[in-house]
Enzyme design. Structure first.
Site, short mmCIF file in Angstrom:
data_model
loop_
_atom_site.label_atom_id
_atom_site.label_comp_id
_atom_site.label_asym_id
_atom_site.label_seq_id
_atom_site.Cartn_x
_atom_site.Cartn_y
_atom_site.Cartn_z
N TYR A 144 0.84 -1.19 0.00
CA TYR A 144 0.00 0.00 0.00
C TYR A 144 0.88 1.24 0.00
O TYR A 144 1.80 1.34 0.81
CB TYR A 144 -0.90 -0.01 1.24
CG TYR A 144 -1.84 1.17 1.34
CD1 TYR A 144 -2.87 1.35 0.41
CD2 TYR A 144 -1.71 2.12 2.35
CE1 TYR A 144 -3.75 2.42 0.50
CE2 TYR A 144 -2.58 3.20 2.44
CZ TYR A 144 -3.60 3.34 1.51
OH TYR A 144 -4.45 4.42 1.62
N ASP A 239 9.20 2.74 0.14
CA ASP A 239 8.11 3.37 0.87
C ASP A 239 8.27 2.97 2.34
O ASP A 239 7.87 1.90 2.75
CB ASP A 239 6.76 2.92 0.32
CG ASP A 239 5.60 3.50 1.13
OD1 ASP A 239 5.86 4.16 2.16
OD2 ASP A 239 4.45 3.28 0.74
N LYS A 267 3.68 8.69 9.08
CA LYS A 267 3.48 8.07 10.39
C LYS A 267 4.45 8.58 11.47
O LYS A 267 4.29 9.69 11.93
CB LYS A 267 3.46 6.55 10.24
CG LYS A 267 2.34 6.14 9.26
CD LYS A 267 1.93 4.70 9.22
CE LYS A 267 0.63 4.55 8.46
NZ LYS A 267 0.71 3.91 7.18
#
Ligand SMILES: *Cc1c(COP(=O)(O)O)cnc(C)c1O
Length: 428
Positions: A144, A239, A267
């Site tokens: 994702y 990522d 995050k």
């Protein structure tokens, strides 16, 4: 435990917010029931609107690595807020967090801040395309990279849960530039590169996958990707929105000693405020506007509250590198404890773990890619989820999610969790 007020609040939310939530996975669709509304959180615990206390294993999906309402972050935000919350002008704070991030992460020289992981990944791909002057990208099934169009081709977690890996609204024109590969399958990647010679700008990968459960790379997988990229003039994008500042101060690049060309963050780097970032060596980053031709911008990018939170978080991690070892030990303890009781209760399962990321899959075969992750028994997962919730333990409401361990968890919390897993798995 009762969730009366949460249920009422959810009913009210559903009237004015699609599905009652601002991000789909929060809606409990995969596990049934209605979501829990949070009132506050401190350290390892959530306190909901019904007055229940829950041990939190999601931690805002990763950012709260040092626990909720971590004092230095809270103080930094309060102090900054008094001085004004947004200017749309440069601040010294932005240089401070940029310099610290660059010093902690190997192989990056410049970094640009944005407002989410989605934005970071989207911008990284645009930059890679501009830099290489090529259009196509390779992504992996089950990875994702946020919800921007080119990534919604078999994305992980949320998208899998909702059975819409190819979302309506993503045009065929966009989809054709995203090539889909199998995680942990180098041969598959090599074949795709061969079939699209000189057309691929970038390979984007979660170097440790965390959106189909936690799937570490097989030995040689990342090294192989690095080599294929180098050999074919392709940029390798890590990522690290989930893994950055979590698996090590320098993320997976440091952990496995592999250099990516562009790295994406989110995050943890925002300390719980909306922050993303992407970084690379100078030659690549100088391709961005205003220095270079690739356009990228943001009214609230580098926002002082967000940067203050992120800086306080990174400083805490930088000053006490032993945090990463402590987190790893706690997670290993939890995984070993769960393994023991699940075995004793004859449950068919696989536990994947690396550093402070762990996932429990209700299938006996090794979970190494999207296909094997999808084999997990969702009915068992539902019982597991709701059983743990009754015991006051909050894990992600989807079988495709990683648990995020926080340093605020005590060994008593972990023992309590293991006992709850024992109790719940006896009812399967
Ligand atoms: C969470 C996540 C994103 C998206 O970040 P948002 O802040 O939700 O947009 C991208 N990549 C990975 C690996 C993620 O875990």
């Amino acid at each position: 435990m009762l969730y009366k007020r949460s249920s009422q609040l959810f009913a009210e939310a559903e009237k004015v917010i699609p599905g009652g939530v601002n991000s789909p996975v929060r809606a409990f669709k995969a596990v049934g029931g209605t979501p829990i509304f949070v009132k506050s959180a401190k350290g390892a615990y959530l306190y909901d609107e019904d007055g229940n206390r829950l041990i939190d294993y999601i931690n805002s999906w990763g950012p709260m690595i040092l626990g909720h309402a971590f004092e230095p972050v809270v103080q930094a935000v309060i102090e900054k807020a008094k001085l004004g919350t947004s200017f749309g002008m440069p601040t010294e704070l932005e240089t401070q967090i940029a310099a610290l991030a660059v010093s902690m992460v190997p192989n990056i020289e410049k970094i640009r801040f944005v407002n989410s992981g989605t934005e970071a990944c989207m911008s990284a791909v645009r930059l890679a395309r501009g830099f290489t002057k090529k259009d196509k990208i390779i992504k992996f099934a089950g990875c994702y990279h946020g919800h921007s169009d080119s990534f919604l081709i078999q994305a992980g977690s949320g998208a899998i849960t909702f059975g819409s890996p190819n979302s309506p609204g993503v045009t065929a024109g966009t989809a054709k530039d995203t090539l889909l590969a199998k995680y942990n399958d180098l041969e598959n990647v090599a074949t795709l590169i061969e079939a699209n010679k000189n057309e691929i700008a970038a390979i984007i990968v979660e170097p440790v996958a965390g959106n189909m459960g936690c799937i570490p790379p097989n030995k040689g997988f990342l090294e192989g990707l690095r080599q294929l990229c180098t050999d074919n003039g392709i940029l390798l994008i890590f990522d690290e929105v989930m893994t950055g500042f979590r698996l090590a101060a320098g993320g997976v690049q440091e952990l496995f000693n592999i250099n990516a060309d562009i790295v994406c963050f989110g995050k943890v780097i925002g300390g719980g405020l909306p922050v993303g970032a992407f970084a690379a060596r100078e030659e690549i980053m100088n391709y961005l506007a205003p220095l270079g031709p690739v356009y990228q911008a943001g009214t609230l990018s580098g926002n002082p509250l967000a940067m203050a939170a992120g800086l306080a978080m990174l400083q805490a991690l930088d000053e006490d590198r032993a945090i990463f070892k402590r987190l790893e030990e706690k997670t290993a303890y939890l995984a070993a404890g769960m393994e023991k009781v699940l075995k004793a209760n004859n449950v068919v399962f696989t536990i994947n773990r690396i550093g402070s990321m762990v996932s429990v899959h209700f299938d006996g075969a090794p979970v190494i890619d999207f296909q094997s992750a999808a084999k997990g028994d969702n009915e068992t997962f539902k019982k597991f989820f709701h059983g743990l919730l009754q015991e006051g333990i909050y894990i992600a409401p989807s079988a495709y999610e990683t648990w995020f361990i926080t340093d605020a968890l005590s060994y008593e919390d972990l023992d309590f969790t293991i006992q709850a897993v024992d109790k719940v798995s006896k009812t399967f």
